[in-house]
Design a protein around this motif. Structure first.
Motif, PDB file in Angstrom:
ATOM      1  N   LEU A 195      69.877 161.608 -38.328  1.00 56.84           N
ATOM      2  CA  LEU A 195      68.706 161.959 -37.520  1.00 56.84           C
ATOM      3  C   LEU A 195      67.871 162.963 -38.306  1.00 56.84           C
ATOM      4  O   LEU A 195      68.372 164.022 -38.687  1.00 56.84           O
ATOM      5  CB  LEU A 195      69.145 162.580 -36.188  1.00 56.84           C
ATOM      6  N   VAL A 196      66.613 162.630 -38.553  1.00 58.65           N
ATOM      7  CA  VAL A 196      65.691 163.585 -39.179  1.00 58.65           C
ATOM      8  C   VAL A 196      64.879 164.240 -38.062  1.00 58.65           C
ATOM      9  O   VAL A 196      64.326 163.548 -37.200  1.00 58.65           O
ATOM     10  CB  VAL A 196      64.763 162.871 -40.191  1.00 58.65           C
ATOM     11  N   VAL A 197      64.850 165.575 -38.051  1.00 57.34           N
ATOM     12  CA  VAL A 197      64.121 166.300 -37.010  1.00 57.34           C
ATOM     13  C   VAL A 197      62.964 167.067 -37.648  1.00 57.34           C
ATOM     14  O   VAL A 197      63.170 167.890 -38.544  1.00 57.34           O
ATOM     15  CB  VAL A 197      65.055 167.275 -36.251  1.00 57.34           C
ATOM     16  N   LEU A 198      61.751 166.790 -37.166  1.00 58.39           N
ATOM     17  CA  LEU A 198      60.540 167.417 -37.710  1.00 58.39           C
ATOM     18  C   LEU A 198      59.685 167.938 -36.569  1.00 58.39           C
ATOM     19  O   LEU A 198      59.887 167.562 -35.421  1.00 58.39           O
ATOM     20  CB  LEU A 198      59.741 166.377 -38.504  1.00 58.39           C
ATOM     21  N   LYS A 220      63.249 154.957 -45.213  1.00 59.32           N
ATOM     22  CA  LYS A 220      63.841 154.379 -46.428  1.00 59.32           C
ATOM     23  C   LYS A 220      65.365 154.570 -46.433  1.00 59.32           C
ATOM     24  O   LYS A 220      66.105 153.723 -46.914  1.00 59.32           O
ATOM     25  CB  LYS A 220      63.205 155.077 -47.631  1.00 59.32           C
ATOM     26  N   TYR A 221      65.812 155.703 -45.875  1.00 59.91           N
ATOM     27  CA  TYR A 221      67.258 155.985 -45.868  1.00 59.91           C
ATOM     28  C   TYR A 221      67.918 155.594 -44.538  1.00 59.91           C
ATOM     29  O   TYR A 221      69.043 156.013 -44.243  1.00 59.91           O
ATOM     30  CB  TYR A 221      67.500 157.471 -46.189  1.00 59.91           C
ATOM     31  N   GLY A 222      67.183 154.861 -43.718  1.00 56.42           N
ATOM     32  CA  GLY A 222      67.767 154.358 -42.471  1.00 56.42           C
ATOM     33  C   GLY A 222      68.024 155.437 -41.433  1.00 56.42           C
ATOM     34  O   GLY A 222      68.893 155.278 -40.568  1.00 56.42           O
ATOM     35  N   ALA A 223      67.269 156.547 -41.489  1.00 58.18           N
ATOM     36  CA  ALA A 223      67.471 157.620 -40.503  1.00 58.18           C
ATOM     37  C   ALA A 223      66.606 157.387 -39.271  1.00 58.18           C
ATOM     38  O   ALA A 223      65.518 156.822 -39.366  1.00 58.18           O
ATOM     39  CB  ALA A 223      67.109 158.964 -41.132  1.00 58.18           C
ATOM     40  N   MET A 224      67.083 157.823 -38.120  1.00 59.25           N
ATOM     41  CA  MET A 224      66.227 157.881 -36.928  1.00 59.25           C
ATOM     42  C   MET A 224      65.402 159.155 -37.034  1.00 59.25           C
ATOM     43  O   MET A 224      65.843 160.125 -37.666  1.00 59.25           O
ATOM     44  CB  MET A 224      67.076 157.913 -35.667  1.00 59.25           C
ATOM     45  N   VAL A 225      64.224 159.160 -36.415  1.00 58.43           N
ATOM     46  CA  VAL A 225      63.326 160.305 -36.555  1.00 58.43           C
ATOM     47  C   VAL A 225      62.932 160.852 -35.186  1.00 58.43           C
ATOM     48  O   VAL A 225      62.518 160.092 -34.302  1.00 58.43           O
ATOM     49  CB  VAL A 225      62.036 159.926 -37.334  1.00 58.43           C
ATOM     50  N   LEU A 226      63.065 162.171 -35.044  1.00 49.77           N
ATOM     51  CA  LEU A 226      62.607 162.873 -33.843  1.00 49.77           C
ATOM     52  C   LEU A 226      61.522 163.851 -34.273  1.00 49.77           C
ATOM     53  O   LEU A 226      61.722 164.603 -35.226  1.00 49.77           O
ATOM     54  CB  LEU A 226      63.792 163.612 -33.209  1.00 49.77           C
ATOM     55  N   VAL A 227      60.378 163.816 -33.586  1.00 49.41           N
ATOM     56  CA  VAL A 227      59.308 164.770 -33.906  1.00 49.41           C
ATOM     57  C   VAL A 227      58.975 165.585 -32.662  1.00 49.41           C
ATOM     58  O   VAL A 227      58.678 165.032 -31.600  1.00 49.41           O
ATOM     59  CB  VAL A 227      58.031 164.056 -34.438  1.00 49.41           C
ATOM     60  N   VAL A 244      51.846 162.759 -35.175  1.00 48.00           N
ATOM     61  CA  VAL A 244      52.351 161.392 -35.414  1.00 48.00           C
ATOM     62  C   VAL A 244      51.228 160.369 -35.287  1.00 48.00           C
ATOM     63  O   VAL A 244      51.185 159.388 -36.023  1.00 48.00           O
ATOM     64  CB  VAL A 244      53.509 160.994 -34.447  1.00 48.00           C
ATOM     65  N   GLU A 245      50.315 160.617 -34.350  1.00 48.43           N
ATOM     66  CA  GLU A 245      49.185 159.688 -34.177  1.00 48.43           C
ATOM     67  C   GLU A 245      48.168 159.880 -35.301  1.00 48.43           C
ATOM     68  O   GLU A 245      47.719 158.913 -35.914  1.00 48.43           O
ATOM     69  CB  GLU A 245      48.511 159.912 -32.819  1.00 48.43           C
ATOM     70  N   GLN A 246      47.864 161.138 -35.603  1.00 52.03           N
ATOM     71  CA  GLN A 246      46.893 161.441 -36.660  1.00 52.03           C
ATOM     72  C   GLN A 246      47.358 160.846 -38.007  1.00 52.03           C
ATOM     73  O   GLN A 246      46.561 160.336 -38.789  1.00 52.03           O
ATOM     74  CB  GLN A 246      46.752 162.960 -36.789  1.00 52.03           C
ATOM     75  N   ALA A 247      48.680 160.896 -38.255  1.00 54.46           N
ATOM     76  CA  ALA A 247      49.228 160.414 -39.525  1.00 54.46           C
ATOM     77  C   ALA A 247      49.501 158.902 -39.497  1.00 54.46           C
ATOM     78  O   ALA A 247      49.929 158.336 -40.496  1.00 54.46           O
ATOM     79  CB  ALA A 247      50.524 161.165 -39.841  1.00 54.46           C
ATOM     80  N   GLY A 248      49.292 158.281 -38.341  1.00 51.25           N
ATOM     81  CA  GLY A 248      49.483 156.826 -38.237  1.00 51.25           C
ATOM     82  C   GLY A 248      50.940 156.381 -38.239  1.00 51.25           C
ATOM     83  O   GLY A 248      51.247 155.268 -38.659  1.00 51.25           O
ATOM     84  N   VAL A 249      51.857 157.254 -37.776  1.00 47.15           N
ATOM     85  CA  VAL A 249      53.284 156.888 -37.822  1.00 47.15           C
ATOM     86  C   VAL A 249      53.945 156.855 -36.435  1.00 47.15           C
ATOM     87  O   VAL A 249      55.165 156.804 -36.342  1.00 47.15           O
ATOM     88  CB  VAL A 249      54.086 157.848 -38.752  1.00 47.15           C
ATOM     89  N   ASP A 251      54.408 154.609 -34.322  1.00 43.57           N
ATOM     90  CA  ASP A 251      55.293 153.472 -34.065  1.00 43.57           C
ATOM     91  C   ASP A 251      56.581 153.525 -34.888  1.00 43.57           C
ATOM     92  O   ASP A 251      57.490 152.734 -34.670  1.00 43.57           O
ATOM     93  CB  ASP A 251      54.559 152.154 -34.349  1.00 43.57           C
ATOM     94  N   ASP A 252      56.635 154.430 -35.859  1.00 47.32           N
ATOM     95  CA  ASP A 252      57.829 154.520 -36.719  1.00 47.32           C
ATOM     96  C   ASP A 252      58.787 155.626 -36.290  1.00 47.32           C
ATOM     97  O   ASP A 252      59.859 155.770 -36.869  1.00 47.32           O
ATOM     98  CB  ASP A 252      57.411 154.786 -38.176  1.00 47.32           C
ATOM     99  N   VAL A 253      58.376 156.456 -35.329  1.00 46.21           N
ATOM    100  CA  VAL A 253      59.288 157.529 -34.917  1.00 46.21           C
ATOM    101  C   VAL A 253      60.082 157.070 -33.690  1.00 46.21           C
ATOM    102  O   VAL A 253      59.604 156.256 -32.900  1.00 46.21           O
ATOM    103  CB  VAL A 253      58.563 158.880 -34.643  1.00 46.21           C
ATOM    104  N   ASP A 254      61.301 157.561 -33.576  1.00 45.89           N
ATOM    105  CA  ASP A 254      62.190 157.108 -32.509  1.00 45.89           C
ATOM    106  C   ASP A 254      62.070 157.949 -31.241  1.00 45.89           C
ATOM    107  O   ASP A 254      62.257 157.441 -30.141  1.00 45.89           O
ATOM    108  CB  ASP A 254      63.635 157.130 -33.020  1.00 45.89           C
ATOM    109  N   PHE A 255      61.795 159.240 -31.423  1.00 45.09           N
ATOM    110  CA  PHE A 255      61.712 160.140 -30.264  1.00 45.09           C
ATOM    111  C   PHE A 255      60.586 161.145 -30.487  1.00 45.09           C
ATOM    112  O   PHE A 255      60.480 161.717 -31.574  1.00 45.09           O
ATOM    113  CB  PHE A 255      63.011 160.939 -30.080  1.00 45.09           C
ATOM    114  N   ILE A 256      59.781 161.344 -29.453  1.00 46.78           N
ATOM    115  CA  ILE A 256      58.833 162.468 -29.473  1.00 46.78           C
ATOM    116  C   ILE A 256      59.274 163.433 -28.380  1.00 46.78           C
ATOM    117  O   ILE A 256      59.508 163.021 -27.231  1.00 46.78           O
ATOM    118  CB  ILE A 256      57.382 162.012 -29.212  1.00 46.78           C
ATOM    119  N   ILE A 257      59.397 164.696 -28.777  1.00 45.18           N
ATOM    120  CA  ILE A 257      59.718 165.747 -27.802  1.00 45.18           C
ATOM    121  C   ILE A 257      58.436 166.513 -27.508  1.00 45.18           C
ATOM    122  O   ILE A 257      57.616 166.750 -28.403  1.00 45.18           O
ATOM    123  CB  ILE A 257      60.758 166.738 -28.383  1.00 45.18           C
ATOM    124  N   GLY A 258      58.273 166.898 -26.254  1.00 46.54           N
ATOM    125  CA  GLY A 258      57.083 167.679 -25.900  1.00 46.54           C
ATOM    126  C   GLY A 258      57.385 168.624 -24.756  1.00 46.54           C
ATOM    127  O   GLY A 258      58.511 168.694 -24.254  1.00 46.54           O
TER     128      GLY A 258
END
Ligand code: PMP
Length: 416
Positions: A195-198, A220-227, A244-249, A251-258
């Motif tokens: 899990l990559v957390v950003l 590329k490394y098969g990680a799930m992504v949480l932003v 995530v929207e500004q960078a155009g990604v 649809d590629d992130v698995d979880f958005i926390i807010g």
């Protein structure tokens, strides 16, 4: 004698010299007392006696401009938001007195989750009682024993606490460093869960993450992504969905926390996701299950606010103008800032040390301006910061007034 309770054998054990568990805080107590002994107003004990608007309050008896709240979109006094809360308070009472999985799911909780799914155009939304709990719950639950969490070293406390609460291996990398992140991912054993957390916006310096590159490397490394998009919701990205929207990604992130405690203008936290199995989280995520749900008035205000933020493009544009004007003005006055260009609604002014930071904070508050004084361990690289966060409701004139107060305070304290 009840089992598990240690009883003293002899009466003298009762008044023995035990270790004071507070002794670990002695350095912090001395630092605080040292600063207060210089006679400055306590920066961590401010009271707002009356809140006049999203941008003004009576603080310690003074009419003050607020430049240190997370009320980015100024929704706290929006008449529709306030009315929705009032109505829900009358219709549903003051609180739910229960967990979401028992008696604590009201119509309003489902409605705010639907508003989040509409806002982010995602399949699932789960509302927590705070953003802190959302990070705590999601991170500790999805990354388990044998899994790896790769995270930015400057991550928010709630992300670190989520890692500490779970059983995964925790691998930090240097702030916003794509190569360092890749190196960590490369070393993880084949077959392990990752899990990559950003964060979209890092709240101390107000800088944003290079999400386009980072998300590509994670994938590329098969990680799930949480932003964590706590500080971008409502105004970064075409629809306010965040970096995530500004960078155009998105649809590629698995979880958005807010969180609801910033642009939404109330309290609460959430996670949105398109993962097909996401709903199981409602049964396995302890910080969701074992706590009371948000009061009906809170979810009603949040829903109304989120739906209004979907149509907030004028406010967004004005907030960007405010951010640019303040950044340029402070730089021209000679202050050292956290970013070369404004990247968000947060502008961090770097102070030489805590003493001068506290003196500057006091000069500002006496001049009628509230900002956040931030210091280690919350700040990166041991910095002392005066954190300014702008609001879409600050007028152009107020931003000019703010710059005037900064100029006078900076000269009086000798920082510029
Ligand atoms: N994530 C980040 C990046 C934050 O800055 C914060 C709060 N400052 C949170 C999560 C927690 O949000 P909440 O106030 O809803 O607990």
């Amino acid at each position: 004698m009840s089992e598990g309770i240690i009883q003293p054998d002899r009466p003298e054990d009762i008044d023995g010299e035990g270790k004071d568990l507070f002794s670990k805080f002695d350095d912090m107590i001395a630092l605080r007392e040292g600063i207060l002994a210089t006679g400055v107003e306590d920066p961590f004990n401010l009271v707002m006696e009356k809140v006049l608007s999203p941008t003004r309050a009576i603080c310690n008896g003074r009419d003050t401009i607020l430049l240190g709240t997370y009320n980015y979109m100024g929704m706290t006094f929006d008449p529709d938001v306030v009315e929705a809360g009032r109505q829900a308070l009358s219709d549903f009472g003051s609180g739910t007195t229960g967990s979401r999985v028992l008696n604590g799911t009201y119509q309003g909780h489902k409605e705010v989750e639907q508003a989040l799914m509409d806002f982010y155009a995602m399949d699932h939304a789960m509302v927590f009682s705070t953003g802190y709990q959302a990070n705590l719950g999601i991170i500790s639950t999805i990354a388990g024993k044998g899994d790896y969490i790769v995270l930015d070293i400057d991550s928010h406390a709630s992300i670190w606490d989520g890692c500490a609460m779970g059983n995964a291996e925790v691998v930090p990398f240097k702030h916003n460093d794509i190569e360092a992140m890749e190196k960590r991912l490369k070393r993880i054993p084949e077959g392990a869960g990752k899990l990559v957390v950003l964060e979209g916006v890092y709240s101390m310096l107000g800088d944003i993450a290079p999400l386009k590159e980072m998300v590509a490397v994670a994938k590329k490394y098969g990680a799930m992504v949480l932003v964590d998009e706590a500080h971008s919701m409502g105004f970064i990205g075409e629809n306010g969905r965040g970096v995530v929207e500004q960078a155009g990604v998105i649809d590629d992130v698995d979880f958005i926390i807010g969180t609801f405690s910033k642009s939404v203008g109330t309290v609460g936290g959430f996670c949105v996701s398109n993962h097909p199995k996401f709903e199981i989280m409602r049964l396995v995520c302890r910080p969701y299950v074992f706590t009371a749900s948000l009061p009906p008035s809170v979810v009603a205000t949040a829903e109304t606010s989120i739906r209004k933020l979907m149509r907030g493009s004028n406010k967004r544009a004005h907030l960007w103008e405010n951010s640019k004007t303040l950044h340029k003005g402070l730089r021209e006055l000679g202050f050292q800032l956290g970013t070369a260009e404004p990247q968000s609604a947060i502008i961090a002014v770097i102070m030489p040390d805590l003493e001068q930071g506290a003196a500057m904070w006091e000069a500002l508050i006496k001049g009628g301006l509230y900002v956040n004084l931030a210091r280690p361990p919350a700040t990166p690289a041991n910095m002392t910061l005066l954190r300014c966060s702008l609001c879409a409701e600050h007028s152009e004139e107020e931003v000019r007034e703010i710059l005037g107060i900064f100029e006078a305070a900076g000269k009086a304290v000798g920082i510029i």
